[in-house]
Design a protein around this motif. Structure first.
Motif, PDB file in Angstrom:
ATOM      1  N   ALA A 126      51.561  72.953  33.196  1.00  0.00           N
ATOM      2  CA  ALA A 126      52.953  73.401  33.304  1.00  0.00           C
ATOM      3  C   ALA A 126      53.890  72.586  32.428  1.00  0.00           C
ATOM      4  N   ASN A 127      55.006  73.193  32.060  1.00  0.00           N
ATOM      5  CA  ASN A 127      56.041  72.529  31.270  1.00  0.00           C
ATOM      6  C   ASN A 127      56.908  71.702  32.222  1.00  0.00           C
ATOM      7  N   LEU A 128      56.405  70.541  32.578  1.00  0.00           N
ATOM      8  CA  LEU A 128      57.045  69.691  33.576  1.00  0.00           C
ATOM      9  C   LEU A 128      58.292  69.012  33.029  1.00  0.00           C
ATOM     10  N   PRO A 129      59.282  68.787  33.868  1.00  0.00           N
ATOM     11  CA  PRO A 129      60.414  67.952  33.464  1.00  0.00           C
ATOM     12  C   PRO A 129      59.929  66.562  33.067  1.00  0.00           C
ATOM     13  N   LYS A 130      60.655  65.914  32.171  1.00  0.00           N
ATOM     14  CA  LYS A 130      60.228  64.620  31.644  1.00  0.00           C
ATOM     15  C   LYS A 130      60.049  63.568  32.732  1.00  0.00           C
ATOM     16  N   HIS A 131      60.847  63.635  33.786  1.00  0.00           N
ATOM     17  CA  HIS A 131      60.804  62.588  34.801  1.00  0.00           C
ATOM     18  C   HIS A 131      59.733  62.820  35.858  1.00  0.00           C
TER      19      HIS A 131
END
Length: 223
Positions: free
Chosen positions: A140-145
């Motif tokens: 998945a295109n996860l948030p950076k944090h």
């Protein structure tokens, strides 16, 4: 399972091409039971108390008969290793995420009394649902944090950036351990893990000193 990843994340949420690769580390709710005050005591140190901010503490996790909590220590280690890998290699495009699969009705319970096994199928996740956080963390295109995913709804929700994909607006602060073992299955949610609170100088560092100590010991042990 990876070929069926489209069933686990929403359209448009696949991993970004700029990443060089992903490393997914399997943690669990048990990381909560290796607290910041956890210590080892043995005769080598003549009663000296050492914490998991030190390399010696992590070395002792790999030695027999020093700790009676090695499973919980290994699950905390999975998260700290994830942190340090991101710190060291994130600028090269490598990304790491730690996951809790949830309480899964698998053969991990094989040594329990046989009369309990049917009951587990009623309260625990099946294998497909237990794989959800791992697959999402992989593709998945996860948030950076995003550092840690777990699969259950929590009563307290963090405010999130409205620009995030709707798939990742479900975000929670650190939870009570029981709520990461049983509850309403939501698939995956970014959640703050329970990390060492402060470094040896008394400064709040979110586990950075402990993560570096673990990494250094891991390098030494595999040489």
């Amino acid at each position: 399972n990876l070929l069926k990843a489209k069933n686990y994340v929403k359209k448009g949420d696949v991993v970004v091409k700029e990443e060089a690769g992903r490393v997914v580390n399997l943690s669990s709710v048990m990381h909560h039971f290796c607290p910041a005050t956890s210590v080892h005591k043995n005769q080598e140190h003549q009663g000296e108390v050492i914490t998991h901010n030190s390399e010696e503490w992590w070395k002792e996790c790999a030695r027999p008969n020093i700790s009676c909590n090695t499973y919980a220590e290994s699950k905390l280690a999975a998260i700290l290793f994830t942190m340090e890998l991101n710190r060291r290699y994130g600028n090269l495009g490598l990304r790491s995420v730690a996951v809790n699969p949830g309480a899964v009705n698998s053969d991990i319970w094989r040594d329990f009394p046989r009369f309990l096994i049917p009951f587990f199928s009623l309260i625990y996740l099946n294998s497909k649902d237990g794989a959800r956080t791992s697959i999402v963390a992989s593709v998945a295109n996860l948030p950076k944090h995003a550092l840690y995913l777990q699969p259950y709804w929590q009563p307290k929700k963090k405010s999130t950036n409205a620009s995030l994909s709707s798939s990742f607006r479900l975000e929670y602060p650190m939870t009570f351990p029981l709520s990461e073992m049983l509850g309403l299955f939501v698939g995956y949610a970014i959640t703050d893990p329970r990390l060492p609170y402060e470094n040896d100088n008394g400064e709040k560092d979110g586990g950075l000193q402990s993560a570096r100590a673990l990494w250094n010991v891991s390098e030494e042990l595999v040489q």
